[in-house]
Design a protein around this motif. Structure first.
Motif, PDB file in Angstrom:
ATOM      1  N   PHE A  37      -6.565   8.742 -17.095  1.00  0.00           N
ATOM      2  CA  PHE A  37      -5.433   8.051 -16.476  1.00  0.00           C
ATOM      3  C   PHE A  37      -5.354   8.417 -14.992  1.00  0.00           C
ATOM      4  CE2 PHE A  37      -0.880   7.934 -15.275  1.00  0.00           C
ATOM      5  CZ  PHE A  37      -0.643   6.588 -15.470  1.00  0.00           C
ATOM      6  N   MET A  38      -5.546   9.684 -14.677  1.00  0.00           N
ATOM      7  CA  MET A  38      -5.469  10.107 -13.286  1.00  0.00           C
ATOM      8  C   MET A  38      -6.606   9.510 -12.465  1.00  0.00           C
ATOM      9  SD  MET A  38      -2.689  11.675 -13.031  1.00  0.00           S
ATOM     10  CE  MET A  38      -2.961  11.954 -11.280  1.00  0.00           C
ATOM     11  N   THR A  39      -7.777   9.370 -13.080  1.00  0.00           N
ATOM     12  CA  THR A  39      -8.886   8.733 -12.366  1.00  0.00           C
ATOM     13  C   THR A  39      -8.566   7.274 -12.076  1.00  0.00           C
ATOM     14  OG1 THR A  39     -10.571  10.214 -13.270  1.00  0.00           O
ATOM     15  CG2 THR A  39     -11.321   8.068 -12.514  1.00  0.00           C
ATOM     16  N   LEU A  40      -7.979   6.592 -13.038  1.00  0.00           N
ATOM     17  CA  LEU A  40      -7.592   5.194 -12.819  1.00  0.00           C
ATOM     18  C   LEU A  40      -6.571   5.072 -11.694  1.00  0.00           C
ATOM     19  CD1 LEU A  40      -7.252   3.702 -16.434  1.00  0.00           C
ATOM     20  CD2 LEU A  40      -8.962   3.125 -14.707  1.00  0.00           C
ATOM     21  N   ILE A  41      -5.544   5.909 -11.738  1.00  0.00           N
ATOM     22  CA  ILE A  41      -4.475   5.804 -10.749  1.00  0.00           C
ATOM     23  C   ILE A  41      -4.949   6.223  -9.367  1.00  0.00           C
ATOM     24  CG2 ILE A  41      -3.451   8.113 -10.933  1.00  0.00           C
ATOM     25  CD1 ILE A  41      -1.436   4.876 -10.936  1.00  0.00           C
ATOM     26  N   SER A  42      -6.069   6.973  -9.311  1.00  0.00           N
ATOM     27  CA  SER A  42      -6.561   7.439  -8.011  1.00  0.00           C
ATOM     28  C   SER A  42      -7.092   6.307  -7.132  1.00  0.00           C
ATOM     29  CB  SER A  42      -7.636   8.517  -8.193  1.00  0.00           C
ATOM     30  OG  SER A  42      -8.849   7.966  -8.682  1.00  0.00           O
ATOM     31  N   ILE A  43      -7.270   5.113  -7.696  1.00  0.00           N
ATOM     32  CA  ILE A  43      -7.654   3.971  -6.854  1.00  0.00           C
ATOM     33  C   ILE A  43      -6.521   3.594  -5.907  1.00  0.00           C
ATOM     34  CG2 ILE A  43      -9.243   3.046  -8.595  1.00  0.00           C
ATOM     35  CD1 ILE A  43      -7.155   0.854  -9.155  1.00  0.00           C
ATOM     36  N   TYR A  44      -5.340   4.151  -6.151  1.00  0.00           N
ATOM     37  CA  TYR A  44      -4.201   3.932  -5.269  1.00  0.00           C
ATOM     38  C   TYR A  44      -4.049   5.042  -4.232  1.00  0.00           C
ATOM     39  CZ  TYR A  44      -2.021  -0.156  -7.493  1.00  0.00           C
ATOM     40  OH  TYR A  44      -1.724  -1.421  -7.933  1.00  0.00           O
ATOM     41  N   ILE A  66       0.826  -1.213   0.000  1.00  0.00           N
ATOM     42  CA  ILE A  66       0.000   0.000   0.000  1.00  0.00           C
ATOM     43  C   ILE A  66       0.860   1.263   0.000  1.00  0.00           C
ATOM     44  CG2 ILE A  66      -1.951  -1.155   1.091  1.00  0.00           C
ATOM     45  CD1 ILE A  66      -1.333   0.403   3.647  1.00  0.00           C
ATOM     46  N   GLN A  67       2.065   1.167   0.572  1.00  0.00           N
ATOM     47  CA  GLN A  67       2.947   2.333   0.527  1.00  0.00           C
ATOM     48  C   GLN A  67       3.442   2.582  -0.897  1.00  0.00           C
ATOM     49  OE1 GLN A  67       1.920   3.443   3.894  1.00  0.00           O
ATOM     50  NE2 GLN A  67       3.553   4.639   2.982  1.00  0.00           N
ATOM     51  N   LEU A  68       3.718   1.520  -1.623  1.00  0.00           N
ATOM     52  CA  LEU A  68       4.107   1.682  -3.031  1.00  0.00           C
ATOM     53  C   LEU A  68       2.946   2.224  -3.854  1.00  0.00           C
ATOM     54  CD1 LEU A  68       6.276  -1.408  -4.071  1.00  0.00           C
ATOM     55  CD2 LEU A  68       7.006   0.976  -3.839  1.00  0.00           C
ATOM     56  N   GLN A  69       1.748   1.742  -3.558  1.00  0.00           N
ATOM     57  CA  GLN A  69       0.561   2.233  -4.266  1.00  0.00           C
ATOM     58  C   GLN A  69       0.400   3.739  -4.062  1.00  0.00           C
ATOM     59  OE1 GLN A  69      -2.790  -0.031  -2.779  1.00  0.00           O
ATOM     60  NE2 GLN A  69      -1.689  -1.954  -3.016  1.00  0.00           N
ATOM     61  N   GLY A  70       0.456   4.143  -2.807  1.00  0.00           N
ATOM     62  CA  GLY A  70       0.306   5.564  -2.504  1.00  0.00           C
ATOM     63  C   GLY A  70       1.418   6.404  -3.112  1.00  0.00           C
ATOM     64  N   THR A  71       2.620   5.838  -3.176  1.00  0.00           N
ATOM     65  CA  THR A  71       3.762   6.574  -3.724  1.00  0.00           C
ATOM     66  C   THR A  71       3.603   6.816  -5.215  1.00  0.00           C
ATOM     67  OG1 THR A  71       5.253   5.672  -2.030  1.00  0.00           O
ATOM     68  CG2 THR A  71       6.276   6.591  -4.005  1.00  0.00           C
ATOM     69  N   LYS A 115      12.315   5.888  -4.182  1.00  0.00           N
ATOM     70  CA  LYS A 115      13.376   5.400  -5.069  1.00  0.00           C
ATOM     71  C   LYS A 115      12.890   4.264  -5.961  1.00  0.00           C
ATOM     72  CE  LYS A 115      17.462   6.763  -2.383  1.00  0.00           C
ATOM     73  NZ  LYS A 115      16.778   7.694  -1.485  1.00  0.00           N
ATOM     74  N   ILE A 116      12.064   3.390  -5.412  1.00  0.00           N
ATOM     75  CA  ILE A 116      11.532   2.274  -6.199  1.00  0.00           C
ATOM     76  C   ILE A 116      10.656   2.786  -7.337  1.00  0.00           C
ATOM     77  CG2 ILE A 116       9.953   0.294  -6.159  1.00  0.00           C
ATOM     78  CD1 ILE A 116      10.971  -0.257  -3.300  1.00  0.00           C
ATOM     79  N   ILE A 117       9.768   3.720  -7.011  1.00  0.00           N
ATOM     80  CA  ILE A 117       8.866   4.256  -8.040  1.00  0.00           C
ATOM     81  C   ILE A 117       9.637   5.065  -9.069  1.00  0.00           C
ATOM     82  CG2 ILE A 117       6.922   5.800  -8.464  1.00  0.00           C
ATOM     83  CD1 ILE A 117       6.226   3.035  -7.224  1.00  0.00           C
ATOM     84  N   TYR A 118      10.601   5.867  -8.634  1.00  0.00           N
ATOM     85  CA  TYR A 118      11.414   6.632  -9.579  1.00  0.00           C
ATOM     86  C   TYR A 118      12.139   5.689 -10.531  1.00  0.00           C
ATOM     87  CZ  TYR A 118      10.794  10.657  -6.430  1.00  0.00           C
ATOM     88  OH  TYR A 118      10.275  11.665  -5.644  1.00  0.00           O
ATOM     89  N   TYR A 138       2.622  10.579  -9.697  1.00  0.00           N
ATOM     90  CA  TYR A 138       1.943  11.038 -10.904  1.00  0.00           C
ATOM     91  C   TYR A 138       1.112  12.298 -10.639  1.00  0.00           C
ATOM     92  CZ  TYR A 138       3.177   6.706 -13.391  1.00  0.00           C
ATOM     93  OH  TYR A 138       3.857   5.689 -14.019  1.00  0.00           O
ATOM     94  N   TYR A 139       0.475  12.361  -9.477  1.00  0.00           N
ATOM     95  CA  TYR A 139      -0.374  13.514  -9.160  1.00  0.00           C
ATOM     96  C   TYR A 139       0.470  14.777  -8.958  1.00  0.00           C
ATOM     97  CZ  TYR A 139      -4.400  15.943  -7.042  1.00  0.00           C
ATOM     98  OH  TYR A 139      -5.428  16.811  -6.766  1.00  0.00           O
ATOM     99  N   VAL A 140       1.549  14.649  -8.209  1.00  0.00           N
ATOM    100  CA  VAL A 140       2.421  15.810  -7.988  1.00  0.00           C
ATOM    101  C   VAL A 140       3.081  16.234  -9.295  1.00  0.00           C
ATOM    102  CG1 VAL A 140       4.505  16.628  -6.810  1.00  0.00           C
ATOM    103  CG2 VAL A 140       2.812  15.267  -5.561  1.00  0.00           C
TER     104      VAL A 140
END
Length: 255
Positions: free
Chosen positions: A204-211, A126-131, A185-188, A136-138
């Motif tokens: 795309f942002m709506t899809l990723i917002s499930i995270y 869940i931490q990777l999901q939120g990251t 670092k993992i996400i980057y 992408y949002y930032v």
């Protein structure tokens, strides 16, 4: 106040707490309450939810989890209404979220007799999901002149805003980096070029917002209300597989 210009706003399924959070912020804007106070209040709500989980009060736990999401939206709204951006507040918010997530999952693992290692895997997921959602949002916000309090790359200590101490920002950044740095670092590493792509489309942002954290907490709340807490950790764990799907979509179609 929105974090994005009107033309880039998207349906954020994790942000259901925004409207009630904005209402609370408007009630507090002319008081001495600060965003830090509101962040502390959502920590208290989260701790009450954890106590309810451990005591078997599933409906109450779900209520306080949702309340935590609403208050989590309120602190940022209050900061924008009072025009008091704060790196200290942002890091405090993020650190509080991380520790509450760990405690939420620990409490759920305890009542469902889930192995500690399995719980840690869900927490990592869940931490990777939120990251990746925040990344992408930032990135979008910075690329379209939206709210820029958060930075795409947290590589160095930011300069304190007016009204906050640089020493406090330094300390909070050090704690943030210690706990969030590995996930960043993992996400980057998975998608280094995302920050240089064109603004992401709304779908795309709506899809990723499930995270987003709000949606993760909503999953917890729903399964607690259904009296099915044993499904929470497995769902949040396997849910992480979609990270690779989202990264693949971004790299293939959203350059």
């Amino acid at each position: 106040m929105s974090k994005l210009p009107q033309e880039y706003k998207f349906i954020d399924v994790s942000d259901y707490g925004r409207k009630p959070g904005r209402f609370i912020a408007k009630m507090l804007v002319n008081t001495s309450a600060t965003p830090i106070h509101v962040t502390t209040s959502f920590i208290v709500a989260g701790l009450i939810a954890i106590a309810c989980i451990l005591s078997g009060y599933c409906y109450a736990a779900a209520f306080f989890i949702v309340l935590k999401s609403i208050l989590d939206a309120s602190d940022g709204e209050l900061s924008r209404l009072k025009k008091t951006p704060s790196h200290t507040g942002r890091y405090y918010d993020s650190i509080a979220d991380l520790f509450l997530n760990f405690l939420f999952l620990s409490a759920i693992a305890y009542v469902t007799e889930t192995a500690f290692g399995v719980m840690l895997l869900a927490f990592f997921g869940i931490q990777l999901q939120g990251t990746i959602y925040n990344f992408y949002y930032v990135t979008l916000r910075n690329n379209v002149n939206g709210d820029a309090t958060s930075r795409i790359f947290e590589n160095d200590t930011p300069t304190a805003f007016e009204g906050e101490k640089q020493s406090t920002v330094n300390q909070m950044f050090a704690v943030y980096s210690a706990f969030y740095g590995p996930f960043d670092k993992i996400i980057y590493a998975l998608d280094k070029q995302a920050a240089y792509s064109k603004p992401f489309p709304k779908w795309f942002m709506t899809l990723i917002s499930i995270y987003g954290l709000g949606f993760q907490l909503l999953i917890m709340a729903v399964f607690l209300v259904l009296d099915l807490p044993e499904y929470i950790i497995p769902i949040l764990t396997w849910y992480s597989v979609l990270i690779l799907v989202f990264v693949g979509i971004r790299k293939l179609f959203l350059k």
